[in-house]
Scaffold this motif. Structure first.
Motif, mmCIF file in Angstrom:
data_model
loop_
_atom_site.group_PDB
_atom_site.id
_atom_site.type_symbol
_atom_site.label_atom_id
_atom_site.label_comp_id
_atom_site.label_asym_id
_atom_site.label_seq_id
_atom_site.Cartn_x
_atom_site.Cartn_y
_atom_site.Cartn_z
ATOM 1 N N THR A 39 0.790 -1.194 -0.109
ATOM 2 C CA THR A 39 -0.066 -0.003 -0.041
ATOM 3 C C THR A 39 0.969 1.140 -0.007
ATOM 4 O O THR A 39 2.028 1.287 0.259
ATOM 5 N N PRO A 40 0.305 2.493 -0.281
ATOM 6 C CA PRO A 40 1.085 3.772 -0.235
ATOM 7 C C PRO A 40 1.816 3.928 1.328
ATOM 8 O O PRO A 40 2.809 4.487 1.247
ATOM 9 N N SER A 41 1.207 3.237 2.275
ATOM 10 C CA SER A 41 2.026 3.259 3.475
ATOM 11 C C SER A 41 2.926 2.491 3.758
ATOM 12 O O SER A 41 3.593 2.574 4.859
ATOM 13 N N GLY A 42 3.389 1.344 2.708
ATOM 14 C CA GLY A 42 4.166 0.455 2.884
ATOM 15 C C GLY A 42 3.928 -0.887 3.547
ATOM 16 O O GLY A 42 4.586 -1.848 3.721
ATOM 17 N N GLU A 43 2.582 -1.034 3.794
ATOM 18 C CA GLU A 43 1.920 -2.487 4.097
ATOM 19 C C GLU A 43 1.911 -3.498 3.195
ATOM 20 O O GLU A 43 1.128 -2.968 2.270
ATOM 21 N N HIS A 44 2.006 -4.787 3.337
ATOM 22 C CA HIS A 44 1.939 -5.852 2.222
ATOM 23 C C HIS A 44 0.389 -5.863 1.900
ATOM 24 O O HIS A 44 -0.415 -6.091 2.895
ATOM 25 N N SER A 45 0.172 -5.951 0.673
ATOM 26 C CA SER A 45 -1.467 -6.033 0.315
ATOM 27 C C SER A 45 -1.528 -6.978 -0.698
ATOM 28 O O SER A 45 -3.019 -7.228 -1.032
ATOM 29 N N GLY A 46 -0.831 -7.828 -1.173
ATOM 30 C CA GLY A 46 -0.758 -9.084 -2.108
ATOM 31 C C GLY A 46 0.254 -9.515 -3.018
ATOM 32 O O GLY A 46 1.408 -8.786 -2.482
ATOM 33 N N SER A 47 -0.012 -10.178 -3.661
ATOM 34 C CA SER A 47 1.283 -10.717 -4.758
ATOM 35 C C SER A 47 0.469 -11.468 -5.931
ATOM 36 O O SER A 47 -0.601 -11.560 -6.244
ATOM 37 N N VAL A 48 1.436 -11.432 -6.693
ATOM 38 C CA VAL A 48 1.464 -11.970 -8.361
ATOM 39 C C VAL A 48 2.238 -12.803 -8.708
ATOM 40 O O VAL A 48 3.603 -12.857 -8.535
ATOM 41 N N ASP A 49 1.867 -14.231 -9.297
ATOM 42 C CA ASP A 49 2.838 -15.016 -9.778
ATOM 43 C C ASP A 49 1.998 -15.681 -10.991
ATOM 44 O O ASP A 49 1.306 -16.170 -11.012
#
Length: 204
Positions: A39-49
């Protein structure tokens, strides 16, 4: 092996919603792209593979957004399993479509790779299953892709070929441009390439 960072924002009001830290590579059997989103605040929000075969078909897709998860592949069209945040339920889907799409720039590369257009090609219609944040709900979309210009630019790392595609949403008629160099998106609605640590790979 290109690696870098995209910033993703709302293409209409330009509100930023994520940064996508990615790396991708060509291999003997196709192409693979992996990324993590914050996120813009630096929190993990997802992934793509995402892994493609040598013809550009999705042989494996795994998406995470929040606690939602999708796993899919090209099988009788495209087939996927979507799992809810609790993990208690999973729903399977199948659509006679060509590939997947979503907010990640990986899907633009994948569609361009699948279609393999040339500047002399007619506009080509493609049916895709879209998964978008925050809940990765599937939606079938029809698009038209045309390669309108191909330019080669001199760089410190040798010539760089940039393709400009015109992509049309067939349900609304909305058109937009997508600029791609090899396996890196240089510019697209909602996508900005912020950092690239090595040159794009060139598909054959």
């Amino acid at each position: 092996m290109p690696r870098g960072r995209y910033s993703l924002h709302d293409p209409h009001d330009h509100t930023p919603f994520a940064e996508e830290h990615f790396q991708c590579a060509l291999g003997p059997s196709g192409w693979r792209y992996v990324s993590r989103l914050t996120t813009p605040s630096g929190e993990h929000s997802g992934s793509v593979d995402l892994a493609l075969d040598e013809l550009g078909r999705p042989v494996r897709l795994e998406l995470h957004a929040g606690n939602w998860q999708v796993r899919g592949a090209a099988l009788d069209g495209v087939t996927w399993v979507r799992t809810d945040p609790t993990g208690a339920h999973a729903t399977e889907g199948n659509v006679r479509a060509h590939a997947f799409t979503g907010t990640s720039p990986a899907f633009l590369i994948a569609t361009a790779r699948l279609l393999r257009l040339t500047p002399s090609s007619a506009a080509t219609r493609v049916r895709l299953v879209a998964f978008t944040e925050p809940v990765l709900a599937p939606r079938t979309v029809d698009q038209s892709w045309a390669l309108v210009e191909r330019e080669t630019h001199a760089t410190d790392n040798g010539p760089l070929t940039v393709d400009e595609y015109q992509v049309t949403a067939l349900d609304t008629g909305e058109r937009h441009a997508v600029h791609i160099a090899g396996d890196v998106v240089l510019a697209a609605p909602g996508v900005e390439l912020e950092d690239l640590q090595s040159p794009p790979s060139a598909f054959d």
